[in-house]
Design a protein around this motif. Structure first.
Motif, PDB file in Angstrom:
ATOM      1  N   GLU A  68      -7.797 -16.406  -9.393  1.00  9.59           N
ATOM      2  CA  GLU A  68      -6.972 -15.954  -8.928  1.00  9.59           C
ATOM      3  C   GLU A  68      -6.945 -14.432  -8.599  1.00  9.59           C
ATOM      4  O   GLU A  68      -6.231 -13.939  -7.356  1.00  9.59           O
ATOM      5  N   LEU A  69      -7.981 -13.665  -9.052  1.00 14.63           N
ATOM      6  CA  LEU A  69      -8.473 -12.315  -8.451  1.00 14.63           C
ATOM      7  C   LEU A  69      -8.905 -12.635  -7.051  1.00 14.63           C
ATOM      8  O   LEU A  69      -8.366 -11.894  -6.113  1.00 14.63           O
ATOM      9  N   ILE A  70      -9.791 -13.659  -6.790  1.00 14.35           N
ATOM     10  CA  ILE A  70     -10.317 -13.751  -5.284  1.00 14.35           C
ATOM     11  C   ILE A  70      -9.148 -14.264  -4.602  1.00 14.35           C
ATOM     12  O   ILE A  70      -9.056 -13.530  -3.353  1.00 14.35           O
ATOM     13  N   GLU A  71      -8.280 -14.919  -4.772  1.00 15.27           N
ATOM     14  CA  GLU A  71      -7.034 -15.383  -4.231  1.00 15.27           C
ATOM     15  C   GLU A  71      -6.206 -14.231  -3.847  1.00 15.27           C
ATOM     16  O   GLU A  71      -5.693 -13.950  -2.597  1.00 15.27           O
ATOM     17  N   MET A  72      -6.024 -13.294  -4.890  1.00 10.38           N
ATOM     18  CA  MET A  72      -5.172 -12.018  -4.597  1.00 10.38           C
ATOM     19  C   MET A  72      -6.026 -11.003  -3.495  1.00 10.38           C
ATOM     20  O   MET A  72      -5.290 -10.708  -2.650  1.00 10.38           O
ATOM     21  N   ILE A  73      -7.193 -11.019  -3.528  1.00 10.03           N
ATOM     22  CA  ILE A  73      -7.969 -10.131  -2.582  1.00 10.03           C
ATOM     23  C   ILE A  73      -7.675 -10.859  -1.311  1.00 10.03           C
ATOM     24  O   ILE A  73      -7.550 -10.050  -0.057  1.00 10.03           O
ATOM     25  N   GLU A  74      -7.876 -12.118  -1.109  1.00  8.63           N
ATOM     26  CA  GLU A  74      -7.886 -12.897   0.249  1.00  8.63           C
ATOM     27  C   GLU A  74      -6.565 -12.761   0.799  1.00  8.63           C
ATOM     28  O   GLU A  74      -6.249 -12.626   2.003  1.00  8.63           O
ATOM     29  N   GLU A  75      -5.304 -12.823   0.131  1.00  7.84           N
ATOM     30  CA  GLU A  75      -4.052 -12.817   0.602  1.00  7.84           C
ATOM     31  C   GLU A  75      -3.727 -11.266   0.804  1.00  7.84           C
ATOM     32  O   GLU A  75      -3.073 -11.150   1.792  1.00  7.84           O
ATOM     33  N   LEU A  76      -4.304 -10.233   0.107  1.00  6.31           N
ATOM     34  CA  LEU A  76      -4.053  -8.838   0.868  1.00  6.31           C
ATOM     35  C   LEU A  76      -4.681  -8.684   1.978  1.00  6.31           C
ATOM     36  O   LEU A  76      -4.344  -7.949   3.015  1.00  6.31           O
ATOM     37  N   LYS A  77      -5.585  -9.314   2.232  1.00 14.30           N
ATOM     38  CA  LYS A  77      -6.448  -9.142   3.590  1.00 14.30           C
ATOM     39  C   LYS A  77      -5.821  -9.921   4.574  1.00 14.30           C
ATOM     40  O   LYS A  77      -5.494  -9.320   5.774  1.00 14.30           O
ATOM     41  N   ARG A  78      -5.141 -11.029   4.166  1.00 12.17           N
ATOM     42  CA  ARG A  78      -4.677 -11.939   5.275  1.00 12.17           C
ATOM     43  C   ARG A  78      -3.127 -11.210   5.639  1.00 12.17           C
ATOM     44  O   ARG A  78      -2.854 -11.077   6.748  1.00 12.17           O
ATOM     45  N   GLU A  79      -2.707 -10.412   4.679  1.00 13.77           N
ATOM     46  CA  GLU A  79      -1.374  -9.758   4.989  1.00 13.77           C
ATOM     47  C   GLU A  79      -1.801  -8.657   5.994  1.00 13.77           C
ATOM     48  O   GLU A  79      -0.948  -8.210   6.993  1.00 13.77           O
ATOM     49  N   VAL A  80      -2.756  -7.784   5.852  1.00 17.18           N
ATOM     50  CA  VAL A  80      -3.163  -6.858   6.605  1.00 17.18           C
ATOM     51  C   VAL A  80      -3.518  -7.074   8.135  1.00 17.18           C
ATOM     52  O   VAL A  80      -2.875  -6.765   9.096  1.00 17.18           O
ATOM     53  N   LYS A  81      -4.190  -8.421   8.048  1.00 17.35           N
ATOM     54  CA  LYS A  81      -4.522  -8.852   9.413  1.00 17.35           C
ATOM     55  C   LYS A  81      -3.154  -9.391  10.121  1.00 17.35           C
ATOM     56  O   LYS A  81      -3.042  -9.137  11.386  1.00 17.35           O
ATOM     57  N   LYS A  82      -2.271  -9.782   9.394  1.00 22.30           N
ATOM     58  CA  LYS A  82      -1.168 -10.361  10.236  1.00 22.30           C
ATOM     59  C   LYS A  82      -0.289  -9.182  10.583  1.00 22.30           C
ATOM     60  O   LYS A  82       0.312  -9.142  11.775  1.00 22.30           O
ATOM     61  N   GLN A  83      -0.353  -7.905   9.924  1.00 29.16           N
ATOM     62  CA  GLN A  83       0.233  -6.790  10.421  1.00 29.16           C
ATOM     63  C   GLN A  83      -0.426  -6.302  11.676  1.00 29.16           C
ATOM     64  O   GLN A  83       0.285  -5.762  12.459  1.00 29.16           O
ATOM     65  N   ILE A  84      -1.509  -6.173  11.540  1.00 28.61           N
ATOM     66  CA  ILE A  84      -2.300  -5.861  12.921  1.00 28.61           C
ATOM     67  C   ILE A  84      -2.197  -6.677  14.101  1.00 28.61           C
ATOM     68  O   ILE A  84      -1.839  -6.427  15.163  1.00 28.61           O
ATOM     69  N   PHE A  85      -2.411  -8.048  13.706  1.00 26.19           N
ATOM     70  CA  PHE A  85      -2.420  -8.917  15.004  1.00 26.19           C
ATOM     71  C   PHE A  85      -1.210  -9.855  15.057  1.00 26.19           C
ATOM     72  O   PHE A  85      -1.034 -10.465  16.078  1.00 26.19           O
ATOM     73  N   GLY A  86      -0.060  -9.668  14.109  1.00 21.65           N
ATOM     74  CA  GLY A  86       1.070 -10.313  14.275  1.00 21.65           C
ATOM     75  C   GLY A  86       1.152 -11.723  13.924  1.00 21.65           C
ATOM     76  O   GLY A  86       0.082 -12.225  13.612  1.00 21.65           O
TER      77      GLY A  86
END
Length: 318
Positions: free
Chosen positions: A300-318
């Protein structure tokens, strides 16, 4: 050669042969460069005088090498007494040390050194079974050959059993007698070291977070001389873990370094702060300590880290 120029030189040698590298600009860090190519991973401490590496730095360097199945290296130009010789491998705290020219020979020319320095001079390790084969082939007894090269019978027997290193002078005599190579190369890029992975946390906050990560099923190893406080893992997932009381400019710089290193060593990074809002620096999430209480296990910790990274990339690249 000043340290910055030396780091740039080492970095250029590595990048010129396809290594991906990341630089550490962290005071007193146990490594200055991390480099990867295919299945090879190196943690490298760069300093002009190899005698200035500290026991703590060396211990951490070996811990990281052990944890990530990597090879540690020290690259410098001198000791307190002499310049480092090209083609010679030195050792500090059980870690191979060499000069940039020797590194170039290994990385670029694929020429492994065979000579190592110890107190009293230069030595090599020779192929003992090949030495015995050649001695018997040419009809020399133990006593005869020992007398020819100026060593005792016992020393020659130890050479043949691979139990004793050979002075460079004696090795050259043997190779001249048999007109054959006997010295064994030192594979500095695949060095494996032993390390103490059981290091106690240095603060109550570290202890609290280490305990919580352990309860989540993660292995945690304390690191003292790096921009992160520990390395954590669960199966194949490895996480560079930073710990701080609150977000400061230094925290952000540390997280940025962790982000760069993580890309090279194929790991994740996370900073756990006593109090902070959840955000991401580079590709490293900063999360409040309280978030750990809501997490059930390492997955669950690893999934949280990955989800936060995905959110940032989504904000940057749309």
């Amino acid at each position: 050669m000043e340290k910055e120029r030396l780091i740039k030189l080492v970095n250029d040698i590595l990048r010129g042969t396809g290594f991906r590298t990341a630089r550490m600009e962290f005071k007193g860090a146990c490594f200055d460069l991390v480099a990867s190519r295919l299945f090879l991973l190196l943690f490298i401490k760069v300093l002009a005088n190899i005698d200035t590496v500290t026991p703590e730095q060396a211990a951490d360097l070996k811990r990281l090498a052990k944890f990530f199945n990597a090879s540690p290296l020290i690259v410098g130009t001198k000791t307190k007494n002499a310049e480092l010789e090209e083609g010679v491998v030195y050792e500090r705290f059980g870690i191979y040390a060499l000069n940039p020219e020797t590194l170039y020979d290994v990385i670029v020319e694929n020429e492994l050194p065979a000579i190592f320095a110890e107190r009293g001079g230069f030595y090599v390790r020779i192929n003992g079974s090949q030495l015995r084969y050649l001695r018997e082939k040419y009809g020399y007894s133990i006593n005869e050959l020992a007398e020819m090269i100026g060593v005792s019978r016992k020393s020659l027997q130890n050479y043949e059993r691979g139990e004793q290193s050979v002075s460079l002078e004696v090795a050259l005599k043997l190779e001249e007698i048999f007109d054959a190579p006997l010295a064994e190369p030192i594979n500095i890029l695949h060095a494996r070291v032993e390390a103490n992975l059981d290091v106690q946390p240095e603060s109550e906050l570290e202890r609290e977070i280490f305990d919580r990560l352990t309860r989540l099923g993660m292995g945690v190893v304390k690191v003292k001389k790096a921009p992160f406080n520990a390395v954590s893992k669960e199966n194949e997932f490895k996480i560079l873990t930073g710990i701080d009381r609150r977000k400061t400019g230094t925290t952000v710089k540390r997280a940025q370094m962790v982000s760069e290193v993580s890309k090279i060593i194929n790991s994740d990074g996370v900073f756990i702060l006593e109090k902070t809002k959840t955000e991401v620096v580079g590709e490293v999430p900063l999360i409040p300590k309280a978030s750990l209480r809501e997490i059930k296990d390492a997955d669950e910790l690893i999934e949280m880290i990955e989800e936060l990274k995905r959110e940032v990339k989504k904000q940057i690249f749309g």
